[in-house]
Scaffold this motif. Sequence first.
Motif, PDB file in Angstrom:
ATOM      1  N   ASP A 141       0.812  -1.286  -0.022  1.00 12.39           N
ATOM      2  CA  ASP A 141       0.188   0.143  -0.234  1.00 12.39           C
ATOM      3  C   ASP A 141       0.862   1.258   0.054  1.00 12.39           C
ATOM      4  O   ASP A 141       0.192   2.323  -0.190  1.00 12.39           O
ATOM      5  CB  ASP A 141      -0.915  -0.123   1.372  1.00 12.39           C
ATOM      6  CG  ASP A 141      -2.125  -0.997   0.965  1.00 12.39           C
ATOM      7  OD1 ASP A 141      -2.672  -1.485   2.222  1.00 12.39           O
ATOM      8  OD2 ASP A 141      -2.480  -1.557  -0.150  1.00 12.39           O
ATOM      9  N   ARG A 242      -4.181   4.453   0.287  1.00  9.24           N
ATOM     10  CA  ARG A 242      -3.568   3.336  -0.091  1.00  9.24           C
ATOM     11  C   ARG A 242      -2.578   4.048  -1.678  1.00  9.24           C
ATOM     12  O   ARG A 242      -2.863   3.634  -2.685  1.00  9.24           O
ATOM     13  CB  ARG A 242      -4.088   2.463  -0.501  1.00  9.24           C
ATOM     14  CG  ARG A 242      -4.768   1.608   0.560  1.00  9.24           C
ATOM     15  CD  ARG A 242      -5.667   0.606   0.023  1.00  9.24           C
ATOM     16  NE  ARG A 242      -5.024  -0.462  -0.380  1.00  9.24           N
ATOM     17  CZ  ARG A 242      -5.222  -0.854  -1.758  1.00  9.24           C
ATOM     18  NH1 ARG A 242      -5.920  -0.348  -2.556  1.00  9.24           N
ATOM     19  NH2 ARG A 242      -4.500  -1.798  -2.513  1.00  9.24           N
ATOM     20  N   GLY A 245      -1.288   1.543  -4.020  1.00  7.99           N
ATOM     21  CA  GLY A 245      -2.467   0.503  -4.452  1.00  7.99           C
ATOM     22  C   GLY A 245      -2.572   0.129  -6.012  1.00  7.99           C
ATOM     23  O   GLY A 245      -2.807  -0.793  -6.333  1.00  7.99           O
ATOM     24  N   LYS A 249       2.646  -5.313  -7.102  1.00  7.80           N
ATOM     25  CA  LYS A 249       2.978  -5.558  -5.562  1.00  7.80           C
ATOM     26  C   LYS A 249       4.339  -6.042  -6.082  1.00  7.80           C
ATOM     27  O   LYS A 249       4.753  -6.994  -6.808  1.00  7.80           O
ATOM     28  CB  LYS A 249       1.995  -6.565  -4.916  1.00  7.80           C
ATOM     29  CG  LYS A 249       0.629  -5.941  -4.670  1.00  7.80           C
ATOM     30  CD  LYS A 249       0.768  -4.987  -3.713  1.00  7.80           C
ATOM     31  CE  LYS A 249      -0.648  -4.160  -3.403  1.00  7.80           C
ATOM     32  NZ  LYS A 249      -1.296  -3.570  -4.547  1.00  7.80           N
TER      33      LYS A 249
END
Length: 467
Positions: A141, A242, A245, A249
């Motif tokens: 995040d 976030r 986001g 990732k």
Amino acid sequence: MSTKLNLKSTYQITINPVIHSFIGFLPLNRIEFVEKIKNEVESNPMLEIEPPPSSAPAAPEENVSEIEKRLERADSSFLDSYKELGFLKGGDDRMDKNRAIELFTAYSVSLSDHLMEQAMSQFDEKELEIARNIIYNLNGDGYLDIEIESISSSLGTTPKEIERIRNLIKTFDPRGVASRNLRECLLSQIDPDSGNNTLRILIEDHLEDLSRAKYDNIMKRLKINNEELNKLITDLKRLSPRPGGNFEKESVDYAEIDLILLKENNEYIVKYIDEGIPRMLLSSYYEQMLHKAIDKKTKSYLKDKFRNANLFIEGINLRKSMILKIAEILVKKQKDFLDFGEKWKKPLTMKEVARELNYNESTISRSVKNKYIATEKGIINLKSFFSYGIKGEFGFKHSVETIRDKIKRIIDEEPKGKPLSDQDMVQKLTDLGIKISRRTIRNYRDEMNIPNSSKRKELYKLKQQVW
């Protein structure tokens, strides 16, 4: 001394050696399975991996793989969609599977790469080392989880210097990244020249009141009216809780697909992907040695390895057969889910599939673990085909997705002056033939981030006053 004869009846379960190997293979994902095969070949001289075919002229039509035959027979509209994505090359009957897997895998710039590009243009070598340690310790995040002291200790610098670099990174795009908590993250996104001090105070002192919809309390303390509060909330919603986001990732779990789903004449066809899995052969050299007149010890050893090799190959075939059978059943039962989306997913449990295949439920669970199927809509985990349902009238089952959708619709259509309580919704759903407890409704409501009736009433009241 007397002699007695006692009869005792006992039961003992003996697992077939083939089934034992087969059960061990089931929960392995594709990568682990290939590794298992290679390890077994190394430890068992009776096993060999079939060498790849040498380069030769194109195979005749009768040797074309089944998948390619399916593609060739498929209607042109199906082929066109795959051409556009670049799955087909060198003629319509040749499928570029590597290209297919590439396109099924989402690609985006990672947060760390995006931030490092900015850091390299702003910091000197020493500062860049500090920035690198901050950036590569951000969670998905965009928050910094590691303690400042840990970074300063590892780099031999002061916490004050780490904080200075971190505060600069918070101004990077996306703003608020490298924050320690939500409050700091939101405050970092407010332009210092905006003069919006009231929004700052709202974030610093009243986030908890805001989460509990205590609007009267906020207006009283900030000395503002409904319209001003509504504007502050609108401004707050423009900030991102976030900031990282939207980026890829860092910790990605890569999955190789086991199956591919083709559609022909409005019917789905599941194919197991053999490519990439070594083909096993029995060693002709050691098999001949087994039948020669050799010493007893060597013969016993080779006999044992020969038996294990056959069991291993049979276990591989059973694994393939099981995964394919389960996938075919899942696709058949969840055709509407594949055609129209999540809301059309039917209630389906592992127990039902186990009953249909006459296997234990645990075997089904092992079989679908870490298994993926490539479809036109992307890669789907086989576990995603299962959905628990709630029994309604006349034995009809309602899927969890359907119930969530009905709860949302009921709330959307509720009277704004008197929102429905969870108990009221129990009755509404009962009238629709769905028997569900108040606690279950509350859990589904929480999952959808829908507040309770009292909070919804305050929200409706605030909106009405503003408008």
